[in-house]
Design a protein around this motif. Structure first.
Motif: not given
Length: 154
Positions: A47-65
């Motif tokens: 799920d983390v990888l897929e979210l990064l694929r969609v949004r390109s980059s994120m802060r860890p706190s954004e991923l958690s939220d």
């Protein structure tokens, strides 16, 4: 399963046809996923990888939220994904404590390999089902998935 002596096992009655079919399909899907995922990436890490694929980059706190999990859970997932060289992190800002996480080329290749596996299964299903059967199968899968999501895990 029935023991050799013909008696019924006290722990597991014979499954219904539907239960047996679901179990068999689940086993085959899990086996295919395991072959396509020799790295052993778990569902949360995926799920983390897929979210990064969609949004390109994120802060860890954004991923958690976004994933509605604790920062500790996300931090653990990111450590594993970094060790597998599927994600990279770089410092942001002047104090360099804030990190931006993104996919590595290996992470992108991993997701592409997983996507090909899903496509292969979809094509296989389409090859053995009529168009109408495929549409009904999709509806039935969504109906069961919605019921599973609504039902608390026992």
């Amino acid at each position: 399963m029935t023991p050799r002596d013909g008696s019924m096992s006290p722990w597991s009655p014979e499954p219904s046809g539907l239960e047996a079919a679901l179990t068999h399909l689940q086993c085959l899907l899990v086996a295919r996923r395991s072959r396509a995922n020799p790295e052993g990436v778990n569902w949360h890490q995926y799920d983390v990888l897929e979210l990064l694929r969609v949004r390109s980059s994120m802060r860890p706190s954004e991923l958690s939220d976004a994933l509605d999990v604790s920062r500790q859970t996300t931090s653990k997932a990111l450590r594993v994904l970094k060790d597998l060289n599927l994600v990279t992190q770089r410092a942001l800002g002047e104090d360099r404590r804030e990190l931006s996480t993104s996919l590595t080329p290996e992470g992108e290749a991993f997701l592409a390999r997983i996507a090909r596996g899903r496509q292969d299964i979809g094509q296989l299903a389409a090859s053995v089902l009529t168009e109408g059967e495929g549409a009904l199968f999709a509806v039935f899968c969504e109906k069961v998935a919605a019921a599973m999501e609504a039902e608390p895990v026992r």
